[in-house]
Scaffold this motif. Structure first.
Motif, PDB file in Angstrom:
ATOM      1  N   ARG B  45       0.828  -1.205   0.000  1.00  0.00           N
ATOM      2  CA  ARG B  45       0.000   0.000   0.000  1.00  0.00           C
ATOM      3  C   ARG B  45       0.870   1.266   0.000  1.00  0.00           C
ATOM      4  N   VAL B  46       1.902   1.271   0.829  1.00  0.00           N
ATOM      5  CA  VAL B  46       2.826   2.409   0.850  1.00  0.00           C
ATOM      6  C   VAL B  46       3.493   2.547  -0.518  1.00  0.00           C
ATOM      7  N   HIS B  47       3.908   1.420  -1.080  1.00  0.00           N
ATOM      8  CA  HIS B  47       4.530   1.403  -2.407  1.00  0.00           C
ATOM      9  C   HIS B  47       3.595   2.044  -3.439  1.00  0.00           C
ATOM     10  N   ALA B  48       2.319   1.643  -3.412  1.00  0.00           N
ATOM     11  CA  ALA B  48       1.361   2.155  -4.398  1.00  0.00           C
ATOM     12  C   ALA B  48       1.139   3.661  -4.237  1.00  0.00           C
ATOM     13  N   LEU B  49       1.158   4.142  -3.011  1.00  0.00           N
ATOM     14  CA  LEU B  49       0.910   5.570  -2.770  1.00  0.00           C
ATOM     15  C   LEU B  49       2.111   6.434  -3.144  1.00  0.00           C
ATOM     16  N   MET B  50       3.321   5.917  -2.900  1.00  0.00           N
ATOM     17  CA  MET B  50       4.497   6.775  -2.967  1.00  0.00           C
ATOM     18  C   MET B  50       5.490   6.407  -4.061  1.00  0.00           C
ATOM     19  N   ASN B  51       5.049   5.588  -5.016  1.00  0.00           N
ATOM     20  CA  ASN B  51       5.905   5.180  -6.123  1.00  0.00           C
ATOM     21  C   ASN B  51       5.999   6.311  -7.157  1.00  0.00           C
ATOM     22  N   ALA B  52       7.183   6.881  -7.285  1.00  0.00           N
ATOM     23  CA  ALA B  52       7.375   8.019  -8.198  1.00  0.00           C
ATOM     24  C   ALA B  52       7.198   7.616  -9.667  1.00  0.00           C
ATOM     25  N   HIS B  53       7.336   6.319  -9.955  1.00  0.00           N
ATOM     26  CA  HIS B  53       7.242   5.880 -11.350  1.00  0.00           C
ATOM     27  C   HIS B  53       5.801   5.634 -11.796  1.00  0.00           C
ATOM     28  N   ASP B  54       4.861   5.756 -10.869  1.00  0.00           N
ATOM     29  CA  ASP B  54       3.464   5.530 -11.221  1.00  0.00           C
ATOM     30  C   ASP B  54       2.732   6.876 -11.249  1.00  0.00           C
ATOM     31  N   PRO B  55       2.325   7.331 -12.440  1.00  0.00           N
ATOM     32  CA  PRO B  55       1.680   8.657 -12.536  1.00  0.00           C
ATOM     33  C   PRO B  55       0.375   8.739 -11.746  1.00  0.00           C
ATOM     34  N   ALA B  56      -0.222   7.578 -11.408  1.00  0.00           N
ATOM     35  CA  ALA B  56      -1.490   7.595 -10.669  1.00  0.00           C
ATOM     36  C   ALA B  56      -1.281   7.597  -9.151  1.00  0.00           C
ATOM     37  N   SER B  57      -0.043   7.399  -8.696  1.00  0.00           N
ATOM     38  CA  SER B  57       0.219   7.399  -7.252  1.00  0.00           C
ATOM     39  C   SER B  57       0.130   8.834  -6.728  1.00  0.00           C
ATOM     40  N   ASP B  58       0.053   8.980  -5.413  1.00  0.00           N
ATOM     41  CA  ASP B  58       0.023  10.324  -4.826  1.00  0.00           C
ATOM     42  C   ASP B  58       1.247  11.125  -5.268  1.00  0.00           C
ATOM     43  N   VAL B  59       2.394  10.487  -5.210  1.00  0.00           N
ATOM     44  CA  VAL B  59       3.638  11.166  -5.590  1.00  0.00           C
ATOM     45  C   VAL B  59       3.629  11.514  -7.086  1.00  0.00           C
ATOM     46  N   GLY B  60       3.111  10.606  -7.901  1.00  0.00           N
ATOM     47  CA  GLY B  60       3.005  10.852  -9.340  1.00  0.00           C
ATOM     48  C   GLY B  60       2.072  12.013  -9.649  1.00  0.00           C
ATOM     49  N   ARG B  61       0.951  12.095  -8.919  1.00  0.00           N
ATOM     50  CA  ARG B  61      -0.027  13.159  -9.180  1.00  0.00           C
ATOM     51  C   ARG B  61       0.507  14.523  -8.746  1.00  0.00           C
ATOM     52  N   ILE B  62       1.298  14.542  -7.688  1.00  0.00           N
ATOM     53  CA  ILE B  62       1.925  15.805  -7.288  1.00  0.00           C
ATOM     54  C   ILE B  62       2.871  16.271  -8.395  1.00  0.00           C
ATOM     55  N   GLY B  63       3.540  15.299  -9.026  1.00  0.00           N
ATOM     56  CA  GLY B  63       4.499  15.619 -10.086  1.00  0.00           C
ATOM     57  C   GLY B  63       3.864  16.200 -11.335  1.00  0.00           C
ATOM     58  N   THR B  64       2.556  15.972 -11.535  1.00  0.00           N
ATOM     59  CA  THR B  64       1.916  16.509 -12.731  1.00  0.00           C
ATOM     60  C   THR B  64       0.984  17.680 -12.398  1.00  0.00           C
ATOM     61  N   ALA B  65       0.937  18.068 -11.109  1.00  0.00           N
ATOM     62  CA  ALA B  65       0.030  19.166 -10.716  1.00  0.00           C
ATOM     63  C   ALA B  65       0.566  20.513 -11.200  1.00  0.00           C
ATOM     64  N   ARG B  66      -0.382  21.408 -11.507  1.00  0.00           N
ATOM     65  CA  ARG B  66      -0.001  22.750 -11.945  1.00  0.00           C
ATOM     66  C   ARG B  66       0.473  23.577 -10.754  1.00  0.00           C
ATOM     67  N   SER B  67       1.185  24.622 -11.065  1.00  0.00           N
ATOM     68  CA  SER B  67       1.640  25.544 -10.031  1.00  0.00           C
ATOM     69  C   SER B  67       0.428  26.116  -9.298  1.00  0.00           C
ATOM     70  N   GLY B  68       0.437  26.051  -7.978  1.00  0.00           N
ATOM     71  CA  GLY B  68      -0.669  26.576  -7.182  1.00  0.00           C
ATOM     72  C   GLY B  68      -1.754  25.563  -6.881  1.00  0.00           C
ATOM     73  N   ALA B  69      -1.665  24.389  -7.490  1.00  0.00           N
ATOM     74  CA  ALA B  69      -2.731  23.389  -7.333  1.00  0.00           C
ATOM     75  C   ALA B  69      -2.719  22.758  -5.946  1.00  0.00           C
ATOM     76  N   VAL B  70      -3.924  22.335  -5.513  1.00  0.00           N
ATOM     77  CA  VAL B  70      -4.055  21.563  -4.282  1.00  0.00           C
ATOM     78  C   VAL B  70      -4.273  20.102  -4.690  1.00  0.00           C
ATOM     79  N   VAL B  71      -3.443  19.223  -4.192  1.00  0.00           N
ATOM     80  CA  VAL B  71      -3.533  17.809  -4.552  1.00  0.00           C
ATOM     81  C   VAL B  71      -4.005  17.017  -3.343  1.00  0.00           C
ATOM     82  N   ARG B  72      -5.054  16.224  -3.552  1.00  0.00           N
ATOM     83  CA  ARG B  72      -5.574  15.392  -2.474  1.00  0.00           C
ATOM     84  C   ARG B  72      -4.713  14.130  -2.377  1.00  0.00           C
ATOM     85  N   VAL B  73      -4.283  13.810  -1.171  1.00  0.00           N
ATOM     86  CA  VAL B  73      -3.428  12.633  -0.989  1.00  0.00           C
ATOM     87  C   VAL B  73      -3.948  11.792   0.175  1.00  0.00           C
ATOM     88  N   HIS B  74      -3.489  10.566   0.237  1.00  0.00           N
ATOM     89  CA  HIS B  74      -3.816   9.672   1.347  1.00  0.00           C
ATOM     90  C   HIS B  74      -3.193  10.234   2.633  1.00  0.00           C
TER      91      HIS B  74
END
Lengths: 174, 279
Positions: B45-74
């Protein structure tokens, strides 16, 4: 209060011709991934054409033409495979469900190889008042290693290669 | 009742997760198999949330967020990001999950955890790498899961970041920084977390220069010497992050940080035999 910063004296060589751990025997790995299921050996030798096809699709080298596979009653496969890293040799088992998806990956054997030299166990270390002078029985006593992270990329690549092998070879033999 | 002694033998499994091998050891007993499975599921579960190589993970979604965006995370991701930010702040940026080479000018201060404990604001476009802290968090969560399952003792080791719980003393070894195939005993640990940072496995040549996975975010230089830092701390998350900090900052900076986290560091400097400065 003791200092929180401990400088170790340099190692005077702990030793080793290799560190190894066995996690699961073949029977244990089978029972762990497919508990209670009947497994039928289905050893397969890949043809040169199949090897080439797998290498082309996966982008990964097929080291051995021999595939240690078992058919699972009710669908699915159990495969034992080996991967070689720079210094590690890992035997692992993969369980594929009837849909061909990875059900589990279990490490069976882990071995490190660093040239095989054996040095004197004369190193000393001081840590929190403890010294360990007892010679280590290597391969038995070395456990719980704190170290830099060793990459699991070779296993990830191995699983990818087996998925392609299933797609191109095993699935068609069913 | 599962006993903490080594008789019967332990149940010991290893699986490829978090980009490394994760090993869990527990005493064998009626509840051990199920507890082990659950602990591994926690790591997955931690792997799925924080895997930088997965664009759908929390970490991946932060990486594609626009400047100023609020990203919902686990909430787990929120906790790791919040902890990472604190380590970045107290280390003067020696630990910085945001200042990765591909993240442009963005720094840790550009990622703001919001009070709802479920979202973060990205003040710039940024990429994050939780490689220096997520493994420790995963180890802590796996230990928590084993304890909740009622196991009396156990050990979780995520590629060298490890933590034990219960009354058993576990032997601990570290790799020699200059010869990682050689080991030294550091005695035993009881109810403790340990992590080691060193460049020996990641060091390699790239375009004519030596690089490693250990980068000083403050000046973009790689740690390539045969050194290692081992940190003992109450949690694996703290040990993991502190091991990187200790490797990059000087002793005067590290001491108060270690004290704050009730941690101790053990260094191999790679120099010829030298007696410890202090014990």
């Amino acid at each position: 209060m003791p200092s929180r910063w401990l400088l170790a004296p340099a190692f005077l060589a702990a030793s080793t011709s290799g560190y190894a751990t066995t996690y699961l025997s073949l029977a244990e790995a089978q029972a762990a991934i497919f508990p209670g299921a009947a497994l039928t050996p289905a050893p397969t030798v890949l043809t040169a054409a199949q090897r080439t096809a797998i290498e082309k699709t996966s982008g990964l080298r097929v080291r051995s033409p021999e595939l240690r596979a078992w058919r699972v009653a009710g669908g699915g496969w159990f495969i034992v495979d080996e991967v070689l890293g720079k210094h590690e040799f890992i035997t692992y088992a993969v369980g594929l469900g009837p849909d061909g998806a990875v059900r589990a990956v279990e490490i069976m054997d882990y071995r490190e190889t660093y040239g095989g030299e054996v040095r004197n166990l004369k190193w000393r270390t001081q840590f929190a008042g403890k010294t360990s002078a007892a010679p280590l029985k290597l391969d038995l006593d070395i456990k719980n290693i704190s170290g830099a992270t060793l990459s699991s990329r070779h296993i990830t690549d191995g699983v990818k290669r087996l998925l392609v092998t299933h797609d191109l070879v095993l699935k068609k033999s069913a | 009742m599962t006993s903490c002694s080594k008789n019967p033998p332990d149940l010991r499994r290893a699986r490829p997760l978090l980009g490394t091998l994760v090993e869990i050891t527990v005493p064998a007993g009626p509840r051990s198999e199920a507890a082990l499975e659950h602990a591994f599921a926690t790591v997955v579960r931690v792997h799925a949330l924080m895997n930088a190589h997965d664009p759908a993970s929390d970490v991946g979604r932060i990486g594609t967020a626009r400047s100023g965006a609020v990203v919902r995370v686990h909430p787990w991701t929120w906790r790791v990001l919040t902890a990472a930010r604190r380590f970045a702040e107290i280390s003067g940026g020696a630990f910085d999950p945001v200042a990765v080479p591909s993240s442009g000018r963005a720094l840790w201060s550009d990622l703001v955890p919001l009070p709802d404990r479920r979202s973060v604001r990205c003040r710039r476009r940024l990429l994050i790498d939780l490689g220096g802290i997520a493994k420790g968090f995963a180890v802590d969560q796996a230990v928590r899961s084993l304890r909740r399952a009622g196991l009396p003792c156990g050990l979780v080791n995520a590629g060298g970041d490890l933590r034990s719980f219960g009354p058993r003393a576990w032997p601990l070894h570290v790799r020699a920084a200059a010869h990682p195939g050689e080991f030294a005993s550091l005695g035993t640990i009881v109810h403790a977390a340990v992590a080691t940072s060193a460049p020996y496995f990641s060091r390699h040549r790239d375009h004519g220069r030596t690089v490693s996975a250990l980068l000083d975010p403050r000046d973009g230089r790689f740690v390539t010497a045969s050194v290692s830092a081992t940190v003992f701390a109450p949690t694996a998350l703290a040990a993991d992050a502190l091991a990187k900090i200790v490797l990059l900052v000087n002793r005067a900076t590290a001491e108060p940080i270690l004290r704050r986290y009730r941690a101790r560091a053990w260094l191999q400097t790679g120099k010829p035999l030298s007696l410890p400065h202090a014990i």
